[in-house]
Design a protein around this motif. Structure first.
Motif: not given
Length: 376
Positions: A339-340, A345-351
């Motif tokens: 994803v990155v 732009e997403m963090n682990v929690s969002e994924v």
């Protein structure tokens, strides 16, 4: 009395093959009407020998009791006019009049691949059979084969061991395990797939039964994968039938000096798809599945018609996550890295939240710690 019971009786009349049965059905309309037709009338449509066999069978055969006995043995019977009869087989040349099954038939709405090849395979062939059988099964693809020793049995065992579904089409009755060395596979297929045959129960395997059964193997499949075959291999009979049925053929490339790869390399020269990885086949099936969606809806086969609309309503973040998924399980950390890399732009929690939402919506499945796209 059910029409299936009469069909079962007619299917057991010696010397009454598919062509005879289909011709009589076209003339008289139902199996019950064929059973009750006058002898002098029936004589106009069958040979003297066929008529004699029918009259003998009719005298000794209790239609209701015999059908009930078959059912009590755990054997299902599907004549071509039944709703459960596989739609994939209805349009193939010389379709079987009926099928016997222990377990279940392949799911019409899930993709299926037949994996076939040499009985006396090399270590390379055995490795490839295990790889493709396992990975395709993990992708939700049904594996169809003949339960023969070598490539067939190895690929089906790999599919079963990975928790997938596999179906064996036999050149004998469904109650006859052949070869006996595949008894464990036979038993496993009953619970994780099915055993299928057009031959009446109790039929012993004979060489002349195997070429005809191959048309059912390819007919039940959306694609055929050949893993090792000699230049004049019997496996190529199945390929010819698959091409006649309009099925896509893939072949595993091999060394040019290996006789077990002559058949596969020759198929590739003639235009067969190159099976360099399980994803080659999964990708093809994914495209074919979406092509079939409109037809599946027209045929009222209970397909989830709202699924495509729901995909359009995915958030942008969900779409990015979905695009980086594969048809094989990947850990959340691998998915996050992809994803990155895609620029989102997403963090682990969002994924993780996105994966959970996609699982709930039915587009993604979880296998242990891995997430993967659902094929259907």
């Amino acid at each position: 009395m059910k029409e299936n019971a009469y069909a079962y009786m007619l299917h057991n009349v010696p010397y009454w093959g598919n062509k005879t049965l289909f011709r009589l059905m076209e003339e008289f309309g139902s199996c019950k009407d064929i059973y009750n037709v006058k002898e002098e009338t029936l004589a106009k449509y069958v040979t003297a020998k066929q008529l004699s066999m029918f009259l003998k069978q009719k005298k000794k055969w209790d239609v209701e009791a015999e059908y009930e006995y078959l059912y009590n043995r755990g054997i299902d019977f599907y004549p071509y006019f039944s709703e459960e009869y596989p739609a994939r087989l209805k349009d193939i040349p010389d379709a079987p009049f009926a099928l016997y099954c222990i377990g279940k038939l392949p799911d019409e709405l899930k993709p299926s691949v037949s994996i076939i090849g040499a009985r006396n395979s090399s270590e390379y062939g055995r490795y490839a059979a295990r790889l493709f059988g396992e990975k395709l099964a993990l992708a939700g693809i049904q594996i169809i084969s003949g339960m023969a020793r070598g490539i067939d049995g190895i690929s089906q065992t790999a599919a079963i061991n990975s928790g997938g579904l596999s179906f064996a089409v036999l050149g004998s009755g469904v109650d006859v395990c052949y070869p006996e060395e595949n008894r464990m596979l036979y038993d496993a297929l009953i619970t994780q797939g099915g055993i299928i045959s057009e031959y009446v129960p109790g039929t012993a395997p004979k060489p002349q039964f195997f070429p005809p059964r191959n048309r059912i193997i390819s007919g039940l499949s959306d694609a055929v994968l050949v893993i090792e075959a000699r230049e004049k291999s019997g496996t190529l009979i199945t390929v010819d039938m698959a091409l006649e049925q309009g099925r896509e053929v893939f072949a595993l490339p091999g060394r040019i000096n290996d006789s077990l790869s002559y058949g596969c390399n020759s198929l590739i020269r003639q235009g067969a798809g190159i099976a360099s990885s399980p994803e080659d086949i999964a990708s093809y099936l994914r495209k074919e599945l979406f092509k079939k969606l409109p037809k599946l809806n027209e045929d009222n086969r209970n397909f989830k018609t709202g699924e495509c609309e729901e995909m359009l309503s995915m958030s942008e973040k969900q779409k990015i996550i979905y695009r980086v998924l594969d048809f094989y399980p990947q850990t959340s950390s691998v998915i996050f890295e992809k994803v990155v890399a895609s620029g989102m732009e997403m963090n682990v929690s969002e994924v993780m939240n996105g994966l959970v939402e996609l699982c709930i919506s039915g587009f993604v499945s979880q296998n242990g710690t891995g997430f993967y796209k659902k094929v259907s």
